[in-house]
Design a protein around this motif. Structure first.
Motif, PDB file in Angstrom:
ATOM      1  N   ALA A 203      28.835  36.328  32.300  1.00  0.00           N
ATOM      2  CA  ALA A 203      29.528  37.564  32.666  1.00  0.00           C
ATOM      3  C   ALA A 203      30.117  37.452  34.071  1.00  0.00           C
ATOM      4  O   ALA A 203      31.262  37.879  34.314  1.00  0.00           O
ATOM      5  N   ASP A 204      29.335  36.856  35.008  1.00  0.00           N
ATOM      6  CA  ASP A 204      29.859  36.678  36.371  1.00  0.00           C
ATOM      7  C   ASP A 204      31.081  35.772  36.369  1.00  0.00           C
ATOM      8  O   ASP A 204      32.092  36.054  37.043  1.00  0.00           O
ATOM      9  N   ARG A 205      30.981  34.659  35.615  1.00  0.00           N
ATOM     10  CA  ARG A 205      32.132  33.751  35.560  1.00  0.00           C
ATOM     11  C   ARG A 205      33.343  34.435  34.935  1.00  0.00           C
ATOM     12  O   ARG A 205      34.474  34.224  35.353  1.00  0.00           O
ATOM     13  N   ARG A 206      33.084  35.271  33.934  1.00  0.00           N
ATOM     14  CA  ARG A 206      34.199  35.975  33.301  1.00  0.00           C
ATOM     15  C   ARG A 206      34.887  36.907  34.285  1.00  0.00           C
ATOM     16  O   ARG A 206      36.124  36.965  34.348  1.00  0.00           O
ATOM     17  N   LEU A 207      34.082  37.645  35.091  1.00  0.00           N
ATOM     18  CA  LEU A 207      34.683  38.543  36.081  1.00  0.00           C
ATOM     19  C   LEU A 207      35.472  37.759  37.129  1.00  0.00           C
ATOM     20  O   LEU A 207      36.580  38.160  37.533  1.00  0.00           O
ATOM     21  N   LEU A 209      36.843  34.801  36.738  1.00  0.00           N
ATOM     22  CA  LEU A 209      38.058  34.286  36.104  1.00  0.00           C
ATOM     23  C   LEU A 209      39.105  35.383  35.932  1.00  0.00           C
ATOM     24  O   LEU A 209      40.308  35.145  36.114  1.00  0.00           O
ATOM     25  N   GLU A 210      38.651  36.591  35.604  1.00  0.00           N
ATOM     26  CA  GLU A 210      39.605  37.692  35.463  1.00  0.00           C
ATOM     27  C   GLU A 210      40.282  37.991  36.801  1.00  0.00           C
ATOM     28  O   GLU A 210      41.504  38.220  36.848  1.00  0.00           O
ATOM     29  N   ALA A 211      39.488  37.953  37.897  1.00  0.00           N
ATOM     30  CA  ALA A 211      40.082  38.200  39.223  1.00  0.00           C
ATOM     31  C   ALA A 211      41.082  37.109  39.576  1.00  0.00           C
ATOM     32  O   ALA A 211      42.189  37.379  40.082  1.00  0.00           O
ATOM     33  N   GLU A 212      40.709  35.852  39.317  1.00  0.00           N
ATOM     34  CA  GLU A 212      41.620  34.744  39.604  1.00  0.00           C
ATOM     35  C   GLU A 212      42.890  34.855  38.765  1.00  0.00           C
ATOM     36  O   GLU A 212      44.001  34.622  39.268  1.00  0.00           O
ATOM     37  N   GLN A 213      42.723  35.221  37.502  1.00  0.00           N
ATOM     38  CA  GLN A 213      43.896  35.354  36.638  1.00  0.00           C
ATOM     39  C   GLN A 213      44.812  36.473  37.125  1.00  0.00           C
ATOM     40  O   GLN A 213      46.043  36.347  37.096  1.00  0.00           O
ATOM     41  N   LYS A 214      44.203  37.578  37.564  1.00  0.00           N
ATOM     42  CA  LYS A 214      45.022  38.676  38.086  1.00  0.00           C
ATOM     43  C   LYS A 214      45.781  38.245  39.344  1.00  0.00           C
ATOM     44  O   LYS A 214      46.965  38.575  39.516  1.00  0.00           O
ATOM     45  N   GLU A 215      45.098  37.498  40.243  1.00  0.00           N
ATOM     46  CA  GLU A 215      45.760  37.023  41.460  1.00  0.00           C
ATOM     47  C   GLU A 215      46.902  36.075  41.121  1.00  0.00           C
ATOM     48  O   GLU A 215      48.006  36.168  41.683  1.00  0.00           O
TER      49      GLU A 215
END
Length: 272
Positions: A203-207, A209-215
Motif C-alpha cells: 500500500a505504501d509503495r502504491r501511494l 507510485l501514485e505520487a510519482e505518477q502524478k508528478e
C-alpha cells in the motif's frame, strides 16, 4: 269329296346368253280321304278261360318263388361257408398270436430278470463306492475342521496382537497430528503477520507510485504546453516564410509571362 286336279307347272326362260332361269309353280294341296277301320264286336272270355289263366299265373308265381328260395338258399350256404372259413382263420390267427406272445413274454421275462440282477449288482457297487466316499469325506471334513480351529486360534492371537499394534500406531498418529496442528497454527500466525506486513508495504509503495505518477504527469503537461507553444510559433514562422516565397514566386512568374508575351509580339511584328 271333291278333288281338284291341278298339276305342277315348270316354266323355263333364257335370261342371258348361255344362262337359263327356271320358274316352278306348285299346285295346290289335294285332300285325300282316310279310310276308316271297321269296328269289331267285343269278345267276352268264358269262365274256363279265366280259370286257366289264373292257374297259369299261380304256376308262374310258384315257380318264381321257388327260384327265389333256391337263390336265397344258395346265398345262405355261401355265407355260412365264408363264416366258417373266417372263423377257422380267426382261430388259427389267435392261436399263432398267443403262441408268439407267450414266447415273447418268456423271453422278455428272462431278459427282465437278467437286467434287474445286473442293476442290483451295479447298485451294490455304487453304494459301496458311495459309502467309501462318505467315509473319506467325513475324515477330510474332520481334518478341515481341526485345521480351521487351529487357524482360528492362531488368528485370534495374532488378531489381538495386531489390534494392540494398531492402537499404539493410532496413538502415535494422533500425537503426531496434534504436534503438526500446533506447528501449523504457529506457522499460520507467522504467515498472516508476514502477509499483513507485505500488504502494508504494498500500500505504501502504491501511494508513492501514485505520487510519482502524478508528478510525472504534471511535468509532462508542462512540457507538452511548452512544445505546443514552440510548435505554434514555428508554424507561424514557416507560414509567413511560405507566404513570402509564394508572393515572390508569383511576381517572378508574372514577369516571365510578360517577357514571353513581349517576345512573341516582337516575333509577330518581325514576321509581318
Amino acid at each position: 269329296m271333291e278333288v281338284q286336279n291341278k298339276s305342277t307347272e315348270i316354266r323355263c326362260q333364257e335370261m342371258s346368253k348361255g344362262g337359263l332361269a327356271y320358274e316352278v309353280i306348285l299346285a295346290e294341296p289335294v285332300g285325300v280321304p282316310v279310310p276308316r277301320r271297321a269296328d269289331s264286336p267285343e269278345k267276352t272270355p268264358s269262365v274256363e278261360e279265366i280259370q286257366e289263366k289264373l292257374k297259369a299265373a299261380e304256376e308262374r308265381r310258384r315257380n318264381l318263388e321257388a327260384s327265389k328260395m333256391a337263390a336265397i338258399a344258395q346265398k345262405m350256404a355261401k355265407i355260412e361257408e365264408a363264416s366258417r372259413i373266417r372263423s377257422e382263420q380267426t382261430n388259427n390267427f389267435i392261436a399263432a398270436t398267443k403262441e408268439a406272445l407267450d414266447a415273447k413274454m418268456e423271453t422278455h421275462e428272462e431278459k427282465r430278470e437278467a437286467f434287474i440282477n445286473e442293476l442290483r449288482a451295479r447298485l451294490k457297487d455304487h453304494l459301496e463306492g458311495v459309502e467309501k466316499t462318505r467315509l473319506t469325506l467325513e475324515q477330510q471334513t474332520a481334518e478341515v475342521y481341526k485345521a480351521i480351529e487351529d487357524k482360528m486360534t492362531t488368528a485370534a492371537d495374532k488378531r489381538d496382537e495386531n489390534i494392540k499394534k494398531m492402537l499404539e500406531r493410532l496413538r502415535e498418529h494422533e500425537e503426531q497430528v496434534r504436534k503438526v496442528r500446533a506447528g501449523n497454527q504457529e506457522r499460520f500466525q507467522q504467515l498472516e503477520s508476514a502477509i499483513q506486513e507485505k500488504l502494508q508495504q504494498a500500500a505504501d509503495r502504491r501511494l508513492l507510485l501514485e505520487a510519482e505518477q502524478k508528478e510525472k504527469l504534471r511535468n509532462h503537461n508542462i512540457k507538452l504546453a511548452e512544445v505546443r507553444s514552440a510548435a505554434t510559433a514555428k508554424v507561424e514562422e514557416i507560414t509567413k516564410d511560405i507566404e513570402t516565397k509564394l508572393t515572390t514566386a508569383e511576381q517572378n512568374r508574372e514577369k516571365e509571362i510578360q517577357k514571353k508575351l513581349d517576345f512573341v509580339k516582337k516575333e509577330v511584328c518581325r514576321r509581318r
